[in-house]
Design a protein around this motif. Structure first.
Motif, PDB file in Angstrom:
ATOM      1  N   VAL A 186     -27.097 -21.203   7.189  1.00 43.19           N
ATOM      2  CA  VAL A 186     -25.696 -21.129   6.778  1.00 43.19           C
ATOM      3  C   VAL A 186     -25.411 -22.261   5.795  1.00 43.19           C
ATOM      4  CG1 VAL A 186     -23.295 -21.312   7.533  1.00 43.19           C
ATOM      5  CG2 VAL A 186     -24.958 -20.126   8.966  1.00 43.19           C
ATOM      6  N   ASP A 228     -14.494 -20.780   7.483  1.00 41.99           N
ATOM      7  CA  ASP A 228     -15.324 -19.621   7.149  1.00 41.99           C
ATOM      8  C   ASP A 228     -16.793 -19.880   7.471  1.00 41.99           C
ATOM      9  OD1 ASP A 228     -12.934 -18.659   6.170  1.00 41.99           O
ATOM     10  OD2 ASP A 228     -13.427 -19.043   4.072  1.00 41.99           O
ATOM     11  N   SER A 229     -17.314 -21.015   7.012  1.00 41.62           N
ATOM     12  CA  SER A 229     -18.739 -21.284   7.241  1.00 41.62           C
ATOM     13  C   SER A 229     -19.014 -21.697   8.683  1.00 41.62           C
ATOM     14  CB  SER A 229     -19.243 -22.346   6.259  1.00 41.62           C
ATOM     15  OG  SER A 229     -18.541 -23.566   6.398  1.00 41.62           O
ATOM     16  N   LEU A 237     -19.355 -18.545  10.600  1.00 45.84           N
ATOM     17  CA  LEU A 237     -20.682 -17.981  10.342  1.00 45.84           C
ATOM     18  C   LEU A 237     -21.736 -18.680  11.197  1.00 45.84           C
ATOM     19  CD1 LEU A 237     -21.395 -17.327   6.545  1.00 45.84           C
ATOM     20  CD2 LEU A 237     -21.583 -15.727   8.451  1.00 45.84           C
ATOM     21  N   GLY A 277     -19.857 -18.086   3.445  1.00 44.19           N
ATOM     22  CA  GLY A 277     -18.734 -17.646   4.270  1.00 44.19           C
ATOM     23  C   GLY A 277     -17.601 -16.985   3.514  1.00 44.19           C
ATOM     24  N   THR A 337     -14.865 -14.508   2.332  1.00 43.32           N
ATOM     25  CA  THR A 337     -14.129 -13.484   3.070  1.00 43.32           C
ATOM     26  C   THR A 337     -13.512 -12.465   2.126  1.00 43.32           C
ATOM     27  OG1 THR A 337     -12.057 -14.725   2.968  1.00 43.32           O
ATOM     28  CG2 THR A 337     -13.540 -15.199   4.835  1.00 43.32           C
ATOM     29  N   ARG A 389     -23.548 -12.528   2.175  1.00 41.23           N
ATOM     30  CA  ARG A 389     -22.140 -12.784   2.489  1.00 41.23           C
ATOM     31  C   ARG A 389     -21.685 -11.806   3.577  1.00 41.23           C
ATOM     32  NH1 ARG A 389     -22.609 -13.138  -3.228  1.00 41.23           N
ATOM     33  NH2 ARG A 389     -21.969 -15.187  -4.054  1.00 41.23           N
ATOM     34  N   THR A 443     -11.729 -15.766  10.530  1.00 40.05           N
ATOM     35  CA  THR A 443     -12.726 -16.823  10.700  1.00 40.05           C
ATOM     36  C   THR A 443     -12.133 -17.998  11.489  1.00 40.05           C
ATOM     37  OG1 THR A 443     -12.238 -17.939   8.582  1.00 40.05           O
ATOM     38  CG2 THR A 443     -13.863 -16.158   8.551  1.00 40.05           C
TER      39      THR A 443
END
Length: 317
Positions: free
Chosen positions: A31, A38-39, A42, A124, A126, A159, A169
């Motif tokens: 990652v 967002d990350s 993930l 990450g 979106t 992604r 997220t």
């Protein structure tokens, strides 16, 4: 006994699996971890999925050193990833100035990500990011290639969350007990993307009755499919410099063949724009003795009889 699994968490895990379904057991997946929601979401989904798929799971934190406290932000993100069970690398980079601060930081970050010894690197982005990208491309007057947005799969870059909203997220992070960092640049109106995010998209949602972000993302998907088909047809043309052959093509296909020819001749793909391809097209369809078309990357195109020829751009002076 634990409570029921949050359906958004389940959806995040499902999307991650689907985006990586071509990977073999033992593949390494990382990652790109910024510390944002967002990350981190993930990272949480990868940490759950990886043991079931027998992937080696990790995270790479790129410290751009552009803001005070960036090292602390990177360390906090790395610590949370390790607590999830991921192997973590923190990489510091020097950001240049080419293309402006956003582009320079992105280039430095992607250079690190593409250099990783991984089978897949997860970003990450979106659905909200996709909508913003389409609007930014529209504002530049770009063609369908730019308006097609970001693909779910681009080499080792994946992604998985392009179908999730930014709020999803954050919900995954909350459900996973993770705390995220909010980049102040994302609220800085001096950055064009920030203004699109906080001013333009909310206005469009209000004026058009909602659903704008989803519609923009669907448009990107449709344009990406069309562009991929035309690119495939362009790649099948045996001689992309044959003017009678080019002149007989539909414009949508011809311009893609010309773009391919320019790139193969050494033109800089990061700067090759629709205006350059349009001038190449005039050598084919509107020939009035133009001397040459200069392209980024010190490459020029000329017309000699019934053929295009590419050569190095002469040095001025």
């Amino acid at each position: 006994m634990g409570g029921a699994l949050d359906p958004v968490v389940a959806e995040g895990r499902r999307r991650l699996r689907a985006t990586l379904d071509d990977l073999e057991p033992g593949s390494r997946v990382e990652v790109a971890l910024s510390g944002g929601a967002d990350s981190l979401a993930l990272a949480a989904c990868l940490a759950f999925v990886a043991p079931h798929t027998v992937w080696t799971a990790g995270a790479v934190v790129v410290d751009h050193d552009l803001q005070p406290g960036s090292a602390e932000v990177a360390a906090h993100a790395a610590r949370q990833a390790r607590e999830l069970g991921l192997e973590v690398a923190v990489v510091s980079v020097e950001v240049g100035t080419a293309g402006g601060p956003e582009a320079a930081a992105r280039d430095a970050r992607h250079a690190v990500l593409r250099s990783r010894e991984a089978d897949a690197v997860l970003l990450g982005h979106t659905l909200d990011d996709q909508a913003e990208t389409v609007l930014l491309g529209l504002g530049r007057g770009s063609g369908p290639r730019s308006l097609s947005g970001m693909p779910a799969v681009d080499g080792i870059i994946r992604r998985p969350f392009l179908g999730l909203r930014r709020a999803d997220t954050e919900r995954i992070c909350t459900a996973s007990g993770l705390t995220w960092w909010s980049d102040p640049h994302n609220a800085d109106p001096s950055f064009r993307r920030s203004r699109v995010r906080h001013e333009v998209l909310p206005l469009l949602e209000d004026a058009l009755g909602g659903g704008v972000a989803e519609a923009l993302a669907r448009t990107a998907d449709q344009l990406r499919a069309d562009t991929a088909l035309l690119d495939e047809l362009a790649a099948q043309v045996a001689d992309p410099c044959d003017i009678p052959l080019l002149a007989a093509m539909p414009a949508a296909l011809r311009t893609r063949v010309l773009r391919r020819a320019a790139l193969e001749a050494g033109a800089d793909g990061s700067e090759l724009a629709a205006v350059h391809v349009g001038e190449l097209d005039r050598l084919v369809t509107d020939w009035h003795g133009q001397t040459r078309v200069e392209l980024p990357g010190r490459v020029s195109a000329i017309r000699v009889g019934d053929a295009l020829q590419f050569q190095s751009t002469p040095v001025a002076g």
